[in-house]
Design an enzyme around this catalytic site. Structure first.
Site, PDB file in Angstrom:
ATOM      1  N   GLN A  91     -72.884  -6.546  44.524  1.00 45.65           N
ATOM      2  CA  GLN A  91     -74.288  -6.224  44.311  1.00 45.65           C
ATOM      3  C   GLN A  91     -75.207  -7.026  45.224  1.00 45.65           C
ATOM      4  OE1 GLN A  91     -75.129  -6.653  40.102  1.00 45.65           O
ATOM      5  NE2 GLN A  91     -73.382  -5.402  39.522  1.00 45.65           N
ATOM      6  N   HIS A 136     -75.153  -9.399  39.601  1.00 49.54           N
ATOM      7  CA  HIS A 136     -76.276  -9.805  38.758  1.00 49.54           C
ATOM      8  C   HIS A 136     -77.191 -10.839  39.419  1.00 49.54           C
ATOM      9  CE1 HIS A 136     -74.361  -8.421  34.678  1.00 49.54           C
ATOM     10  NE2 HIS A 136     -74.196  -7.544  35.656  1.00 49.54           N
ATOM     11  N   GLU A 182     -82.486  -2.759  28.280  1.00 48.98           N
ATOM     12  CA  GLU A 182     -83.690  -3.203  27.577  1.00 48.98           C
ATOM     13  C   GLU A 182     -84.934  -3.067  28.433  1.00 48.98           C
ATOM     14  OE1 GLU A 182     -81.475  -6.743  24.976  1.00 48.98           O
ATOM     15  OE2 GLU A 182     -83.214  -7.223  26.228  1.00 48.98           O
ATOM     16  N   TYR A 211     -67.986  -5.416  27.920  1.00 40.38           N
ATOM     17  CA  TYR A 211     -67.251  -4.318  28.534  1.00 40.38           C
ATOM     18  C   TYR A 211     -65.831  -4.180  27.987  1.00 40.38           C
ATOM     19  CZ  TYR A 211     -70.969  -3.417  31.867  1.00 40.38           C
ATOM     20  OH  TYR A 211     -72.170  -3.069  32.435  1.00 40.38           O
TER      21      TYR A 211
END
Length: 388
Positions: free
Chosen positions: A91, A158, A259, A280
Site C-alpha cells: 500500500q 496502513h 467507519e 480477518y
C-alpha cells in the site's frame, strides 16, 4: 501579480491535447445505466492515488510508484521534477497531494509518501515544496520533509497519510496503524492517530496533548504526544471538513466495520479494543456498544465499502448534493453519498461504478472528478461526472 498569474500560459497544454486525441485518450462518454450523471473518461494513469486542483482548474495527480503529474482537463499530462524518492510496495508509495491555503502567493504543494528506514522498516512522511511552472518543465523546488510517522515499522500496509488544510489553515494528517494494532492506543507513537499541525510541521499550542508529559509523570520526554488530536484509528483513508467546520474521517475496518467518525479533540475511537468488524481470521472484536468510553462511529458499514477517500460537495453543478459527503469505495466499486447534519450522518445513495474508486472530489467547474484505482479490471482512469 499572483504566483499563478506568472505561469498562466503553457504551450505544452495544446501539444498534449493533440497527442491525447491522436492516441485515443481524448475524452470519451461512458455508457452507464440508471446513474444520475454522465461519465467521461478523460485519461488514465499508472496506479493513481490522489489529486488536487490548481486555481485554473488543471490538477496535480499522484501515482503510487512516485510520479507527480500536471494534468489539464482534456487529459494532457506532464511529469513534475523534484518529487522525493518513495518506498513503493504493497500500500506504500506516493500518496496524497494538497495545496497550501495561500498557494496563489507562495506556490507550496504538500505530498505524503512512504519512506524507507533502516533494516527494512518504512513509515509515512509529509513534505512540501514550491511548484515552479515557469521553466520548460514544471518542478517542485526546495522540497523539505516536515513530518514523519514514528516509529518506522516493518510492513507494507496502513499508512493512511491523507492530508487536509482546514479553514483556519491547520494541516491535518491521518496516520494508519501500519497493521500493528496496538500502536493506535500507544501515546508514545503517532501511528493510528489523527494529527493536527501548523503548516510548517510545528505543533499548535492548543492541541490536546501539548502538556502530556507534565500531566503524566511516567511519560517519556520528547515524544510525539503534542501532535495528536485523536487516537484509536485503524486505517484512516479520508479526511474532510464539512460546511459547519466539523472534521470527518473515514477509515477501513478489519473484516467489515468500516467507519465514518466525527473527529473530536482528544477523543479515543477505540481501535483495536473495539470495532464493528472482526479480525480477518474471523476472531471477534468487541463491538463499540460494549465500551461506551470510546467514541462510536457516526456510520459503521457491515458489509464493508472499503473507503479510499472522503470529500464534501458544494453543489455548483450537483445542486441536490450540496453539503453531502462523497466516499470513494474500493472493494464496493461505488460512490457513496452521505448526508451530514451536525453530529449525525447517514448514507442516502450508493452509485455502482463497476470499478474500484480511489478518490472523488468536486472540481472548480462543479463536476465530480474521479480517480479509479488500478487493480484487476479497474483501469486507473480519470473520470468526469456531470449531471444528466
Amino acid at each position: 501579480m499572483t504566483f499563478y498569474d506568472n505561469a498562466r500560459c503553457w504551450g505544452w497544454i495544446k501539444i498534449f491535447c493533440v497527442a491525447a486525441t491522436l492516441t485515443g485518450l481524448a475524452p470519451k462518454l461512458i455508457a452507464d445505466s440508471g446513474l444520475p450523471f454522465e461519465t467521461q473518461a478523460i485519461t488514465s494513469f499508472d496506479e493513481p492515488w490522489a489529486m488536487a486542483f490548481l486555481p485554473n482548474g488543471n490538477m496535480l495527480v499522484t501515482e503510487k510508484k512516485g510520479s507527480l503529474l500536471l494534468v489539464d482537463q482534456n487529459g494532457g499530462k506532464q511529469s513534475i521534477r523534484g518529487v522525493p524518492d518513495v518506498a513503493y510496495g504493497g500500500q506504500g508509495g506516493l500518496g496524497d497531494v494538497v495545496l497550501h491555503p495561500d498557494f496563489d502567493t507562495n506556490g507550496l504543494v504538500y505530498l505524503s509518501f512512504a519512506e524507507a528506514g533502516n533494516d527494512g522498516t518504512r513509515g509515512a512522511a509529509v513534505g512540501r515544496g514550491r511548484l515552479d511552472l515557469e521553466g520548460r518543465r514544471p518542478s517542485l523546488n526546495d522540497f523539505e520533509i516536515i513530518w514523519r510517522q514514528y516509529p518506522k515499522l516493518v510492513g507494507y500496509g496502513h499508512y493512511g497519510h491523507r492530508l487536509m488544510f482546514d479553514e483556519q489553515g491547520f494541516l491535518w494528517i491521518t496516520s494508519g496503524d501500519r497493521q500493528k494494532f496496538t500502536p493506535a492506543q500507544d501515546m508514545q507513537s503517532n501511528i493510528g492517530k489523527v494529527l493536527r499541525l501548523n503548516d510548517d510541521g510545528s505543533v499548535p499550542s492548543d492541541n490536546p496533548y501539548v502538556d502530556y508529559t507534565q500531566q503524566t509523570p511516567l511519560a517519556e520526554r520528547g515524544g510525539v504526544y503534542d501532535q495528536i488530536w485523536s487516537l484509536g484509528h485503524r486505517n484512516p483513508l479520508g479526511i474532510a471538513q464539512d460546511f459547519a467546520n466539523n472534521i470527518w474521517v473515514i477509515e477501513m475496518g478489519p473484516l467489515h466495520g468500516d467507519e465514518l467518525n466525527r473527529i473530536v479533540k482528544g477523543q479515543n475511537y477505540g481501535y483495536p479494543e473495539v470495532s464493528n468488524g472482526d479480525h480477518y481470521d474471523r476472531r471477534p472484536i468487541p463491538n463499540h456498544d460494549t465500551r461506551p468510553e470510546f467514541e462510536a462511529p457516526a456510520i459503521s458499514w457491515v458489509p464493508a465499502i472499503s473507503p479510499g477517500h472522503l470529500s464534501f460537495v458544494r453543489g455548483n453543478l450537483f445542486t441536490q448534493w450540496r453539503g453531502s459527503a462523497l466516499a470513494s469505495g474500493l472493494g464496493s466499486k461505488s460512490l457513496v453519498r452521505i448526508e451530514v447534519d451536525g453530529v449525525e450522518a447517514r448514507e442516502v445513495e450508493r452509485f455502482d461504478m463497476g470499478t474500484r474508486i480511489r478518490s472523488a472530489m468536486e472540481g472548480p467547474d462543479g463536476a465530480i472528478w474521479v480517480l479509479e484505482d488500478e487493480r484487476g479490471e479497474s483501469q486507473g482512469r480519470l473520470l468526469k461526472l456531470t449531471p444528466r
